[in-house]
Design a protein around this motif. Sequence first.
Motif, PDB file in Angstrom:
ATOM      1  N   TYR A 194      34.619  48.256   4.102  1.00  0.00           N
ATOM      2  CA  TYR A 194      34.116  48.983   2.932  1.00  0.00           C
ATOM      3  C   TYR A 194      33.562  48.015   1.888  1.00  0.00           C
ATOM      4  N   ARG A 195      34.216  46.870   1.717  1.00  0.00           N
ATOM      5  CA  ARG A 195      33.670  45.873   0.781  1.00  0.00           C
ATOM      6  C   ARG A 195      32.303  45.400   1.248  1.00  0.00           C
ATOM      7  N   ARG A 196      32.169  45.185   2.552  1.00  0.00           N
ATOM      8  CA  ARG A 196      30.885  44.734   3.094  1.00  0.00           C
ATOM      9  C   ARG A 196      29.804  45.792   2.860  1.00  0.00           C
ATOM     10  N   ALA A 197      30.158  47.053   3.069  1.00  0.00           N
ATOM     11  CA  ALA A 197      29.197  48.137   2.838  1.00  0.00           C
ATOM     12  C   ALA A 197      28.779  48.179   1.373  1.00  0.00           C
ATOM     13  N   LEU A 198      29.727  47.989   0.481  1.00  0.00           N
ATOM     14  CA  LEU A 198      29.417  47.982  -0.954  1.00  0.00           C
ATOM     15  C   LEU A 198      28.539  46.789  -1.319  1.00  0.00           C
ATOM     16  N   GLU A 199      28.824  45.630  -0.749  1.00  0.00           N
ATOM     17  CA  GLU A 199      27.989  44.447  -0.990  1.00  0.00           C
ATOM     18  C   GLU A 199      26.557  44.691  -0.518  1.00  0.00           C
ATOM     19  N   LEU A 200      26.413  45.280   0.662  1.00  0.00           N
ATOM     20  CA  LEU A 200      25.079  45.576   1.188  1.00  0.00           C
ATOM     21  C   LEU A 200      24.355  46.561   0.282  1.00  0.00           C
ATOM     22  N   ALA A 213      23.280  44.846  -2.949  1.00  0.00           N
ATOM     23  CA  ALA A 213      22.254  43.823  -2.754  1.00  0.00           C
ATOM     24  C   ALA A 213      20.874  44.432  -2.538  1.00  0.00           C
ATOM     25  N   GLU A 214      20.829  45.722  -2.286  1.00  0.00           N
ATOM     26  CA  GLU A 214      19.560  46.403  -2.046  1.00  0.00           C
ATOM     27  C   GLU A 214      18.731  46.392  -3.332  1.00  0.00           C
ATOM     28  N   PRO A 215      17.474  45.945  -3.260  1.00  0.00           N
ATOM     29  CA  PRO A 215      16.645  45.922  -4.467  1.00  0.00           C
ATOM     30  C   PRO A 215      16.363  47.334  -4.975  1.00  0.00           C
ATOM     31  N   GLY A 216      16.142  47.429  -6.259  1.00  0.00           N
ATOM     32  CA  GLY A 216      15.857  48.725  -6.876  1.00  0.00           C
ATOM     33  C   GLY A 216      17.108  49.314  -7.497  1.00  0.00           C
ATOM     34  N   ASP A 217      16.995  50.561  -7.897  1.00  0.00           N
ATOM     35  CA  ASP A 217      18.091  51.233  -8.572  1.00  0.00           C
ATOM     36  C   ASP A 217      19.234  51.577  -7.631  1.00  0.00           C
ATOM     37  N   GLY A 218      18.925  51.820  -6.370  1.00  0.00           N
ATOM     38  CA  GLY A 218      19.964  52.216  -5.435  1.00  0.00           C
ATOM     39  C   GLY A 218      20.394  53.650  -5.674  1.00  0.00           C
ATOM     40  N   ASP A 219      21.209  54.133  -4.790  1.00  0.00           N
ATOM     41  CA  ASP A 219      21.726  55.494  -4.868  1.00  0.00           C
ATOM     42  C   ASP A 219      23.110  55.432  -5.498  1.00  0.00           C
ATOM     43  N   ASP A 220      23.189  55.861  -6.753  1.00  0.00           N
ATOM     44  CA  ASP A 220      24.467  55.789  -7.461  1.00  0.00           C
ATOM     45  C   ASP A 220      25.516  56.695  -6.831  1.00  0.00           C
ATOM     46  N   GLY A 221      25.101  57.838  -6.303  1.00  0.00           N
ATOM     47  CA  GLY A 221      26.047  58.717  -5.611  1.00  0.00           C
ATOM     48  C   GLY A 221      26.651  58.038  -4.401  1.00  0.00           C
ATOM     49  N   ALA A 222      25.823  57.318  -3.661  1.00  0.00           N
ATOM     50  CA  ALA A 222      26.324  56.578  -2.501  1.00  0.00           C
ATOM     51  C   ALA A 222      27.278  55.475  -2.939  1.00  0.00           C
ATOM     52  N   ARG A 223      26.986  54.839  -4.068  1.00  0.00           N
ATOM     53  CA  ARG A 223      27.880  53.796  -4.580  1.00  0.00           C
ATOM     54  C   ARG A 223      29.234  54.388  -4.966  1.00  0.00           C
ATOM     55  N   VAL A 224      29.217  55.557  -5.584  1.00  0.00           N
ATOM     56  CA  VAL A 224      30.470  56.231  -5.936  1.00  0.00           C
ATOM     57  C   VAL A 224      31.263  56.532  -4.666  1.00  0.00           C
ATOM     58  N   ASP A 225      30.589  57.046  -3.638  1.00  0.00           N
ATOM     59  CA  ASP A 225      31.267  57.341  -2.372  1.00  0.00           C
ATOM     60  C   ASP A 225      31.894  56.086  -1.771  1.00  0.00           C
ATOM     61  N   LEU A 226      31.171  54.977  -1.833  1.00  0.00           N
ATOM     62  CA  LEU A 226      31.707  53.720  -1.296  1.00  0.00           C
ATOM     63  C   LEU A 226      32.909  53.241  -2.110  1.00  0.00           C
ATOM     64  N   GLY A 279      16.612  47.559   7.173  1.00  0.00           N
ATOM     65  CA  GLY A 279      17.647  48.311   7.862  1.00  0.00           C
ATOM     66  C   GLY A 279      18.991  48.303   7.160  1.00  0.00           C
ATOM     67  N   VAL A 280      18.977  48.163   5.829  1.00  0.00           N
ATOM     68  CA  VAL A 280      20.221  48.098   5.071  1.00  0.00           C
ATOM     69  C   VAL A 280      21.012  49.391   5.212  1.00  0.00           C
ATOM     70  N   GLU A 281      20.331  50.529   5.165  1.00  0.00           N
ATOM     71  CA  GLU A 281      21.029  51.817   5.271  1.00  0.00           C
ATOM     72  C   GLU A 281      21.791  51.917   6.592  1.00  0.00           C
ATOM     73  N   ARG A 282      21.170  51.460   7.635  1.00  0.00           N
ATOM     74  CA  ARG A 282      21.828  51.485   8.950  1.00  0.00           C
ATOM     75  C   ARG A 282      23.033  50.549   8.966  1.00  0.00           C
ATOM     76  N   ALA A 283      22.891  49.384   8.365  1.00  0.00           N
ATOM     77  CA  ALA A 283      24.001  48.428   8.289  1.00  0.00           C
ATOM     78  C   ALA A 283      25.162  49.011   7.492  1.00  0.00           C
ATOM     79  N   ILE A 284      24.851  49.682   6.399  1.00  0.00           N
ATOM     80  CA  ILE A 284      25.894  50.318   5.592  1.00  0.00           C
ATOM     81  C   ILE A 284      26.595  51.399   6.402  1.00  0.00           C
ATOM     82  N   GLY A 285      25.822  52.198   7.108  1.00  0.00           N
ATOM     83  CA  GLY A 285      26.395  53.259   7.934  1.00  0.00           C
ATOM     84  C   GLY A 285      27.346  52.722   8.991  1.00  0.00           C
ATOM     85  N   TYR A 286      26.959  51.647   9.655  1.00  0.00           N
ATOM     86  CA  TYR A 286      27.844  51.062  10.675  1.00  0.00           C
ATOM     87  C   TYR A 286      29.083  50.423  10.047  1.00  0.00           C
ATOM     88  N   ALA A 287      28.922  49.828   8.869  1.00  0.00           N
ATOM     89  CA  ALA A 287      30.088  49.252   8.187  1.00  0.00           C
ATOM     90  C   ALA A 287      31.070  50.357   7.805  1.00  0.00           C
TER      91      ALA A 287
END
Length: 141
Positions: free
Chosen positions: A51-57, A60-73, A23-31
């Motif tokens: 916002y720092r907490r959302a970026l940390e979450l 911490a997500e395994p895999g490549d992650g969504d770089d676009g989402a990281r830029v937004d954060l 549920g990391v995506e949901r946690a990021i959304g609430y943060a």
Amino acid sequence: MARLDERAADLAHHFAEAAAGGGVERAIGYAQRAARVAAGAAAHDEAVGWYRRALELHDAEPGDGDDGARVDLLIALGGAELAAGSPVYRDHLLAAGAMAQRLGDTERMVRATIANTRGFYSEYGGVDQERVDALEAALVV
């Protein structure tokens, strides 16, 4: 929606604590929501924290992650840091712009570049070459 906004910080906290089990995506959304609510109440330091907490979450997500989402954060974090008066906003917005440029994402690159200003000079008696380079790169696209 207003009722959800009232509880955004509580929800963000609980989902962030439970994120390790999924549920990391949901946690990021609430943060992010808690950060927007805090910023709307002029609680800029609290917004920075969320916002720092959302970026940390996200990171911490395994895999490549969504770089676009990281830029937004990074853009959101930089904007909150700017509003809070923290000088590190510049580094986060420059990083967001550089990452967006590597991704070939013009819209995000321009957003990061435009957000990276305090509205007046950035360095007395000198030129902020990194910011000039970012502006020039944004103009090219």
